[in-house]
Scaffold this motif. Structure first.
Motif, PDB file in Angstrom:
ATOM      1  N   ASP A   1      73.854 141.805  74.234  1.00 15.94           N
ATOM      2  CA  ASP A   1      72.444 141.994  73.901  1.00 15.94           C
ATOM      3  C   ASP A   1      71.740 142.788  75.007  1.00 15.94           C
ATOM      4  N   SER A   2      72.057 142.495  76.271  1.00 14.09           N
ATOM      5  CA  SER A   2      71.451 143.270  77.361  1.00 14.09           C
ATOM      6  C   SER A   2      71.942 144.718  77.335  1.00 14.09           C
ATOM      7  N   VAL A   3      73.198 144.924  76.909  1.00 14.85           N
ATOM      8  CA  VAL A   3      73.713 146.286  76.750  1.00 14.85           C
ATOM      9  C   VAL A   3      72.925 147.013  75.658  1.00 14.85           C
ATOM     10  N   CYS A   4      72.689 146.342  74.538  1.00 11.27           N
ATOM     11  CA  CYS A   4      71.912 146.948  73.447  1.00 11.27           C
ATOM     12  C   CYS A   4      70.503 147.310  73.927  1.00 11.27           C
ATOM     13  N   CYS A   5      69.875 146.410  74.653  1.00  8.70           N
ATOM     14  CA  CYS A   5      68.527 146.690  75.179  1.00  8.70           C
ATOM     15  C   CYS A   5      68.560 147.885  76.122  1.00  8.70           C
ATOM     16  N   TRP A   6      69.575 147.944  76.987  1.00  8.72           N
ATOM     17  CA  TRP A   6      69.709 149.058  77.917  1.00  8.72           C
ATOM     18  C   TRP A   6      69.904 150.370  77.152  1.00  8.72           C
ATOM     19  N   LEU A   7      70.793 150.354  76.156  1.00  8.64           N
ATOM     20  CA  LEU A   7      71.029 151.563  75.362  1.00  8.64           C
ATOM     21  C   LEU A   7      69.751 151.997  74.653  1.00  8.64           C
ATOM     22  N   ASN A   8      69.020 151.035  74.094  1.00  9.94           N
ATOM     23  CA  ASN A   8      67.768 151.368  73.404  1.00  9.94           C
ATOM     24  C   ASN A   8      66.744 151.959  74.367  1.00  9.94           C
ATOM     25  N   ARG A   9      66.584 151.338  75.531  1.00 12.19           N
ATOM     26  CA  ARG A   9      65.602 151.846  76.513  1.00 12.19           C
ATOM     27  C   ARG A   9      66.018 153.212  77.059  1.00 12.19           C
ATOM     28  N   THR A  10      67.301 153.401  77.250  1.00 11.89           N
ATOM     29  CA  THR A  10      67.795 154.612  77.900  1.00 11.89           C
ATOM     30  C   THR A  10      67.935 155.795  76.947  1.00 11.89           C
ATOM     31  N   TYR A  11      68.407 155.533  75.725  1.00 11.90           N
ATOM     32  CA  TYR A  11      68.762 156.632  74.834  1.00 11.90           C
ATOM     33  C   TYR A  11      68.004 156.701  73.508  1.00 11.90           C
ATOM     34  N   ALA A  12      67.388 155.650  73.075  1.00 10.50           N
ATOM     35  CA  ALA A  12      66.813 155.622  71.722  1.00 10.50           C
ATOM     36  C   ALA A  12      65.430 156.264  71.682  1.00 10.50           C
ATOM     37  N   TRP A  13      65.417 157.569  71.554  1.00  4.74           N
ATOM     38  CA  TRP A  13      64.160 158.297  71.461  1.00  4.74           C
ATOM     39  C   TRP A  13      63.688 158.438  70.023  1.00  4.74           C
ATOM     40  N   GLN A  14      64.588 158.253  69.076  1.00  4.11           N
ATOM     41  CA  GLN A  14      64.257 158.348  67.660  1.00  4.11           C
ATOM     42  C   GLN A  14      64.534 157.001  67.001  1.00  4.11           C
TER      43      GLN A  14
ATOM     44  N   GLN B   1      66.077 156.080  64.357  1.00  2.00           N
ATOM     45  CA  GLN B   1      67.437 155.882  63.864  1.00  2.00           C
ATOM     46  C   GLN B   1      68.442 155.644  64.999  1.00  2.00           C
ATOM     47  N   ASP B   2      68.021 155.814  66.241  1.00  2.00           N
ATOM     48  CA  ASP B   2      68.899 155.575  67.378  1.00  2.00           C
ATOM     49  C   ASP B   2      68.783 154.155  67.930  1.00  2.00           C
ATOM     50  N   VAL B   3      67.851 153.387  67.412  1.00  2.00           N
ATOM     51  CA  VAL B   3      67.629 152.026  67.904  1.00  2.00           C
ATOM     52  C   VAL B   3      68.656 151.073  67.304  1.00  2.00           C
ATOM     53  N   ILE B   4      69.343 150.353  68.180  1.00  2.00           N
ATOM     54  CA  ILE B   4      70.243 149.294  67.727  1.00  2.00           C
ATOM     55  C   ILE B   4      69.331 148.131  67.349  1.00  2.00           C
ATOM     56  N   PRO B   5      69.436 147.616  66.132  1.00  2.00           N
ATOM     57  CA  PRO B   5      68.499 146.571  65.701  1.00  2.00           C
ATOM     58  C   PRO B   5      68.739 145.253  66.435  1.00  2.00           C
ATOM     59  N   PRO B   6      67.671 144.461  66.603  1.00  2.00           N
ATOM     60  CA  PRO B   6      67.817 143.182  67.300  1.00  2.00           C
ATOM     61  C   PRO B   6      68.732 142.198  66.571  1.00  2.00           C
ATOM     62  N   CYS B   7      68.998 142.430  65.303  1.00  2.00           N
ATOM     63  CA  CYS B   7      69.880 141.542  64.528  1.00  2.00           C
ATOM     64  C   CYS B   7      71.314 142.063  64.507  1.00  2.00           C
TER      65      CYS B   7
ATOM     66  N   ARG C   1      78.791 159.273  68.236  1.00  2.00           N
ATOM     67  CA  ARG C   1      79.563 158.891  67.043  1.00  2.00           C
ATOM     68  C   ARG C   1      79.264 157.444  66.646  1.00  2.00           C
ATOM     69  N   PHE C   2      79.051 156.576  67.639  1.00  2.00           N
ATOM     70  CA  PHE C   2      78.655 155.199  67.351  1.00  2.00           C
ATOM     71  C   PHE C   2      77.352 155.180  66.556  1.00  2.00           C
ATOM     72  N   LEU C   3      76.377 155.968  66.986  1.00  2.00           N
ATOM     73  CA  LEU C   3      75.090 156.008  66.276  1.00  2.00           C
ATOM     74  C   LEU C   3      75.280 156.458  64.825  1.00  2.00           C
ATOM     75  N   THR C   4      76.125 157.447  64.610  1.00  2.00           N
ATOM     76  CA  THR C   4      76.400 157.919  63.247  1.00  2.00           C
ATOM     77  C   THR C   4      76.995 156.799  62.405  1.00  2.00           C
TER      78      THR C   4
END
Length: 167
Positions: free
Chosen positions: A57-70, A72-78, A115-118
């Protein structure tokens, strides 16, 4: 005016138990040698699974804060409720630990992330928009999967164990 790069957050460290397991797994004389890879969530013991949800979950938060500018790039909290995402996120998180030995490896990891985001967006489909704002519904294809005689028994697999601990 020169901007510094001091605001960059470090990638979350894996739990100590997992780092110990990885170290044990790499020694030939270890009992853990040949054991399941730490990103193979369905093959891990309950003891090894237990610290993973909080770290992932902390990895997901880090990825969202660091890379999710759009959006569709946000990993959902669920993410724990999307069985395939848990496996994907674990593999991506563990892969990142090895990439900064060489610059080229870092580029490859970023390509893997793309590719993960896709794959994530394909798996989530239109439901991803709702999930990203906290409105998770069960998998739209769940009714089709329920027709399989073994589907109900398999629903209690690793994704269920991860969700229970995350939740």
């Amino acid at each position: 005016m020169t901007e510094t790069l001091t605001h960059f957050e470090p990638f979350p460290e894996p739990p100590a138990l997992i780092l110990e397991y990885i170290a044990e797994r790499s020694t030939e004389e270890s009992v853990a040698a040949g054991g399941p890879a730490p990103w193979d969530l369905g093959a891990l013991s309950a003891e090894l699974i237990e610290p993973l949800p909080a770290w992932l979950d902390s990895v997901c938060c880090w990825l969202n804060r660091t890379y999710a500018w759009q959006p569709q790039d946000v990993i959902p909290p669920c993410w724990t409720k999307h069985e395939g995402l848990a496996y994907e996120i674990a593999a991506l998180a563990f892969a990142r630990g090895d990439v900064y030995a060489e610059a080229g490896s870092s580029v490859i990891w970023h390509e893997q992330y793309d590719r993960f985001l896709t794959r994530m967006n394909k798996a989530l489909g239109k439901a991803g928009d709702e999930c990203r704002v906290g409105k998770h519904d069960d998998r739209p294809a769940r009714f089709q999967l329920a027709a399989w005689p073994t589907a109900k028994a398999e629903e209690t697999g690793a994704a269920g164990r991860i969700e229970e601990r995350a939740g």
